[in-house]
Write a protein that holds these residues in place. Structure first.
Motif, PDB file in Angstrom:
ATOM      1  N   CYS A  49       0.846  -1.202   0.000  1.00 60.45           N
ATOM      2  CA  CYS A  49       0.000   0.000   0.000  1.00 60.45           C
ATOM      3  C   CYS A  49       0.879   1.249   0.000  1.00 60.45           C
ATOM      4  N   HIS A  50       0.482   2.240  -0.783  1.00 59.70           N
ATOM      5  CA  HIS A  50       1.234   3.492  -0.874  1.00 59.70           C
ATOM      6  C   HIS A  50       0.265   4.666  -0.904  1.00 59.70           C
ATOM      7  N   TRP A  51       0.710   5.788  -0.376  1.00 58.44           N
ATOM      8  CA  TRP A  51      -0.114   6.988  -0.398  1.00 58.44           C
ATOM      9  C   TRP A  51      -0.269   7.480  -1.828  1.00 58.44           C
ATOM     10  N   PRO A  52      -1.479   7.848  -2.231  1.00 53.11           N
ATOM     11  CA  PRO A  52      -1.674   8.345  -3.598  1.00 53.11           C
ATOM     12  C   PRO A  52      -1.060   9.729  -3.781  1.00 53.11           C
ATOM     13  N   SER A 330     -10.751  -3.762   4.158  1.00 56.23           N
ATOM     14  CA  SER A 330      -9.850  -2.768   3.587  1.00 56.23           C
ATOM     15  C   SER A 330     -10.082  -1.432   4.273  1.00 56.23           C
ATOM     16  N   ILE A 332      -9.339   3.102   3.437  1.00 65.26           N
ATOM     17  CA  ILE A 332      -9.031   4.115   2.431  1.00 65.26           C
ATOM     18  C   ILE A 332      -7.865   4.963   2.900  1.00 65.26           C
ATOM     19  N   ALA A 342      -6.603  12.867  -3.328  1.00 62.25           N
ATOM     20  CA  ALA A 342      -6.450  11.610  -4.065  1.00 62.25           C
ATOM     21  C   ALA A 342      -6.640  10.476  -3.076  1.00 62.25           C
ATOM     22  N   LEU A 343      -7.362   9.438  -3.508  1.00 60.10           N
ATOM     23  CA  LEU A 343      -7.669   8.306  -2.635  1.00 60.10           C
ATOM     24  C   LEU A 343      -7.137   7.012  -3.234  1.00 60.10           C
ATOM     25  N   SER A 344      -6.761   6.096  -2.363  1.00 61.44           N
ATOM     26  CA  SER A 344      -6.414   4.745  -2.787  1.00 61.44           C
ATOM     27  C   SER A 344      -6.896   3.773  -1.721  1.00 61.44           C
ATOM     28  N   LYS A 345      -7.047   2.520  -2.105  1.00 57.67           N
ATOM     29  CA  LYS A 345      -7.566   1.513  -1.184  1.00 57.67           C
ATOM     30  C   LYS A 345      -6.448   0.565  -0.782  1.00 57.67           C
ATOM     31  N   CYS A 346      -6.443   0.198   0.481  1.00 58.40           N
ATOM     32  CA  CYS A 346      -5.444  -0.731   1.003  1.00 58.40           C
ATOM     33  C   CYS A 346      -6.178  -1.944   1.571  1.00 58.40           C
TER      34      CYS A 346
END
Length: 393
Positions: A49-52, A330, A332, A342-346
């Motif tokens: 997982c990485h920060w967007p 998961s 967010i 900006a969003l990403s899912k982990c």
């Protein structure tokens, strides 16, 4: 005579040495599997997982600060009534390890939990509530460099017909009553969506009055200084807010939701009930009109969904954080500035993966035992004979 005794001792020594060797192999395998399934797997999975990335603008020669925020929902810590000890032990350890690993690897600045922290807060006694809070604080412990913000959910204080001031005050005494929170130029509005019933009850009226006051403050931040009475109070950052709540805003169903962590296909077309599964149309329109959010995050459904509301406000439903509610939990990850996000899912480890690993380890130990006692060749021969008999028939 001495030679005979020595020979007997050697015969007894070999079985003892073989048993010790088998016990050592068992110990190594069991400890290795336990360490992998209960500890290292969280690092292996969350390491991906990485920060967007988010666009930043320069102001006065300095880059706009970026806020790193985690959003998770529906932990549903079991209580004394419905909580089986094994269920509590298994799922709470999963959430604790996932949360602590995420804090260590990702280093968020603020974490938001979008309601239903507890499963039985709507009916738990004072002692049971204190015990549940103590477990929560142990599981979701964090350093002073991380802020933890919690939104009220229906399982924390009850549905509207169960909600009372005592339960709300009990919740706010532990988690705070803050509705408006600003950090690094980003405004967050945390709504008690259980109180958005719209029937004029005392708690509902107070919640709506507080939201209208927040709306006024947000409007003041957009006015030119010196032009109104807004100058008599501190200004909020000039930034459209991020709306955080437990219930999603109104949508007919999850029919338009997709993705591996969306609701199962057979459930997506089931109509949602207003004021139970989602907020009512009226309450949703009020929140959109009063706050004009640029982003909405909610929980409650335990599944993922993305919806675009009238006016262009996107809403993201955050899946449950617990194996008790889904196989693939998961959370967010959000990189936010005052103007953009900006969003990403982990994803967390799948519960099936852990159970399969334990099953494979048990099978391996069984084969190891059969080999040790020299039963495997005879079992294979017996199986081969049975297969040949069936083929002949």
């Amino acid at each position: 005579m001495a030679l005979v005794r020595w020979g007997l001792r050697r015969q007894n020594f070999h079985p003892l040495r073989r048993r010790r060797a088998l016990l050592l192999k068992f110990t190594v395998v069991i400890i290795s599997v336990l360490l992998f399934c209960e500890y290292f797997i969280y690092y292996l999975v969350l390491f991906r997982c990485h920060w967007p990335e988010v666009k930043t603008l320069a102001h006065g020669g300095r880059q706009e600060p970026v806020l790193k925020a985690m959003f998770l929902a529906d932990t549903h810590l079991l209580g004394e009534i419905r909580g089986h000890w094994l269920d509590k032990l298994r799922r709470e350890w999963q959430m604790e390890r996932a949360f602590q690993t995420a804090l260590w690897l990702l280093q968020p600045e603020v974490v938001f939990i979008l309601g239903d922290i507890f499963d039985e807060g709507k009916w738990s006694s004072a002692q049971a509530w204190a015990d549940d809070v103590q477990r929560f604080q142990r599981m979701f412990r964090h350093g002073s460099h991380v802020q933890l913000k919690v939104v009220i959910g229906n399982h924390d204080v009850g549905f509207h017909y169960q909600m009372c001031k005592y339960r709300i005050k009990r919740f706010e005494k532990v988690f705070g009553s803050e509705r408006l929170f600003s950090l690094k130029g980003v405004n967050f509005v945390m709504v008690n969506s259980v109180a958005m019933e719209g029937d004029g009850c005392t708690i509902c009226s107070e919640e709506e009055a507080e939201l209208r006051e927040i709306s006024r403050k947000l409007n003041c931040s957009q006015e030119v200084q010196g032009s109104s009475q807004c100058d008599l109070e501190p200004r909020l950052p000039l930034s459209a807010p991020v709306l955080l709540q437990h219930y999603p805003l109104y949508r007919a169903s999850d029919a338009n939701c997709s993705g591996e962590d969306a609701a199962p296909p057979e459930e997506r077309s089931v109509p949602f009930e207003e004021k139970y599964d989602v907020l009512s149309r009226e309450a949703s329109q009020k929140l959109l009109w009063w706050l004009r959010p640029r982003l909405i995050l909610s929980g409650h459904t335990h599944s993922a969904c993305e919806v675009l509301h009238p006016g262009g406000a996107p809403e993201v439903s955050v899946p449950s954080f617990s194996w008790r509610n889904r196989n693939n939990p998961s959370f967010i990850m959000g990189s936010l500035t005052s103007r953009d996000y900006a969003l990403s899912k982990c994803y967390l480890p799948f519960e099936d993966t852990v159970l399969t690993t334990y099953g494979a380890a048990a099978g391996f130990l069984m084969i190891l035992t059969l080999v040790h006692f020299e039963h495997l060749p005879s079992l294979l021969l017996c199986g081969w004979k049975l297969c040949r008999l069936r083929m002949r028939r």
